[in-house]
Design a protein around this motif. Sequence first.
Motif, PDB file in Angstrom:
ATOM      1  N   UNK A 130       2.013  -7.927   3.911  1.00  0.00           N
ATOM      2  CA  UNK A 130       0.992  -8.043   4.493  1.00  0.00           C
ATOM      3  C   UNK A 130      -0.214  -7.369   5.071  1.00  0.00           C
ATOM      4  N   UNK A 131       0.936  -6.784   6.140  1.00  0.00           N
ATOM      5  CA  UNK A 131       0.755  -5.619   7.248  1.00  0.00           C
ATOM      6  C   UNK A 131       0.031  -4.190   6.010  1.00  0.00           C
ATOM      7  N   UNK A 132       0.607  -4.177   5.935  1.00  0.00           N
ATOM      8  CA  UNK A 132       1.069  -2.714   5.375  1.00  0.00           C
ATOM      9  C   UNK A 132      -0.692  -2.580   4.287  1.00  0.00           C
ATOM     10  N   UNK A 133      -0.855  -3.542   3.597  1.00  0.00           N
ATOM     11  CA  UNK A 133      -2.142  -3.956   2.845  1.00  0.00           C
ATOM     12  C   UNK A 133      -2.603  -4.455   3.254  1.00  0.00           C
ATOM     13  N   UNK A 134      -2.674  -4.751   4.533  1.00  0.00           N
ATOM     14  CA  UNK A 134      -4.204  -4.464   5.550  1.00  0.00           C
ATOM     15  C   UNK A 134      -4.135  -2.643   5.448  1.00  0.00           C
ATOM     16  N   UNK A 135      -3.044  -2.114   6.571  1.00  0.00           N
ATOM     17  CA  UNK A 135      -3.361  -0.548   6.617  1.00  0.00           C
ATOM     18  C   UNK A 135      -4.008   0.085   5.293  1.00  0.00           C
ATOM     19  N   UNK A 136      -3.305  -0.238   4.616  1.00  0.00           N
ATOM     20  CA  UNK A 136      -3.883   0.218   3.315  1.00  0.00           C
ATOM     21  C   UNK A 136      -5.523   0.555   2.606  1.00  0.00           C
ATOM     22  N   UNK A 137      -5.537  -0.767   3.503  1.00  0.00           N
ATOM     23  CA  UNK A 137      -7.279  -0.829   2.681  1.00  0.00           C
ATOM     24  C   UNK A 137      -7.792  -0.135   4.241  1.00  0.00           C
ATOM     25  N   UNK A 138      -7.722   0.132   5.050  1.00  0.00           N
ATOM     26  CA  UNK A 138      -7.769   0.217   6.810  1.00  0.00           C
ATOM     27  C   UNK A 138      -7.899   2.188   6.285  1.00  0.00           C
ATOM     28  N   UNK A 151       4.622   0.069   2.219  1.00  0.00           N
ATOM     29  CA  UNK A 151       3.627  -0.430   1.702  1.00  0.00           C
ATOM     30  C   UNK A 151       2.008   0.384   1.914  1.00  0.00           C
ATOM     31  N   UNK A 152       1.830   0.372   3.036  1.00  0.00           N
ATOM     32  CA  UNK A 152       0.037   0.546   3.411  1.00  0.00           C
ATOM     33  C   UNK A 152       0.309   2.623   2.671  1.00  0.00           C
ATOM     34  N   UNK A 153       0.884   2.588   2.381  1.00  0.00           N
ATOM     35  CA  UNK A 153       1.288   4.173   1.598  1.00  0.00           C
ATOM     36  C   UNK A 153       0.370   3.900   0.212  1.00  0.00           C
ATOM     37  N   UNK A 154       1.256   2.624  -0.653  1.00  0.00           N
ATOM     38  CA  UNK A 154       0.867   2.775  -2.504  1.00  0.00           C
ATOM     39  C   UNK A 154       0.079   1.545  -2.401  1.00  0.00           C
ATOM     40  N   UNK A 155      -0.678   1.086  -1.325  1.00  0.00           N
ATOM     41  CA  UNK A 155      -1.795  -0.194  -1.217  1.00  0.00           C
ATOM     42  C   UNK A 155      -2.565   1.109  -1.066  1.00  0.00           C
ATOM     43  N   UNK A 156      -2.684   2.275   0.141  1.00  0.00           N
ATOM     44  CA  UNK A 156      -3.920   3.172   0.178  1.00  0.00           C
ATOM     45  C   UNK A 156      -4.242   4.295  -1.074  1.00  0.00           C
ATOM     46  N   UNK A 157      -2.688   4.816  -1.292  1.00  0.00           N
ATOM     47  CA  UNK A 157      -3.698   5.407  -2.718  1.00  0.00           C
ATOM     48  C   UNK A 157      -3.915   4.862  -3.528  1.00  0.00           C
ATOM     49  N   UNK A 158      -3.329   3.058  -4.278  1.00  0.00           N
ATOM     50  CA  UNK A 158      -4.691   2.406  -5.079  1.00  0.00           C
ATOM     51  C   UNK A 158      -5.917   2.590  -4.587  1.00  0.00           C
ATOM     52  N   UNK A 210       4.763  10.070   2.381  1.00  0.00           N
ATOM     53  CA  UNK A 210       5.759  10.943   3.503  1.00  0.00           C
ATOM     54  C   UNK A 210       5.470  10.665   4.602  1.00  0.00           C
ATOM     55  N   UNK A 211       4.280  10.718   4.462  1.00  0.00           N
ATOM     56  CA  UNK A 211       2.597  10.608   6.513  1.00  0.00           C
ATOM     57  C   UNK A 211       3.414   9.320   6.403  1.00  0.00           C
ATOM     58  N   UNK A 212       2.724   8.374   5.214  1.00  0.00           N
ATOM     59  CA  UNK A 212       2.785   6.872   6.209  1.00  0.00           C
ATOM     60  C   UNK A 212       3.913   6.513   6.241  1.00  0.00           C
ATOM     61  N   UNK A 213       4.750   6.937   5.209  1.00  0.00           N
ATOM     62  CA  UNK A 213       6.813   6.251   5.912  1.00  0.00           C
ATOM     63  C   UNK A 213       7.085   6.823   7.360  1.00  0.00           C
TER      64      UNK A 213
END
Length: 167
Positions: free
Chosen positions: A9-17, A68-75, A143-146
């Motif tokens: 959930x938080x990774x999704x939010x960070x990916x959006x931001x 999760x932030x990396x995957x959602x951010x990239x998407x 790389x960076x997000x993890x």
Amino acid sequence: MKKYLSAFVVGFGAGVIQVVPVAKSFACCLIIPAASVLALSLHQKANKNPFPIEFKQAAVIGLLTGLWAALFGTFFDVFITFVTKNNDVIASFGQLQKMVASFPFDKVVKKEVTDLLSKIVREISTTGFSLLYTISVGFNNLIVDTIFGFVGGVIGMQILNSKNRSL
């Protein structure tokens, strides 16, 4: 999955931001570590785990939040680029060419790099999608997000453990 729902959930939010223009600049050094701290805190509250938080648990939550932030951010970055047919690479293409020209490399290497950048700009401008851009953004984000997610998880462990010791 429920065990690591907070990281998702938080990774999704960070990916959006991460795709918000101004916030994009602070994604790696502030947003991802803060998201890992928040995910760790939510994980502890949701699972009613006793304190102190263990290093392994903090590391896993931090890594998963970054992943999760990396995957959602990239998407979302690729999706917005596809829809708008515009992104930061197109906006700064002239500056990128000047930067490549100033590199202390052989002219052949400079030309290859400039040709790759030109191909990316051309593909994004015409179709909205560039496989090379997608791979490079995805690899960079992973790389960076993890890494920063891990750091945020470890820092969050220290913060939450010291906060709970003082209570």
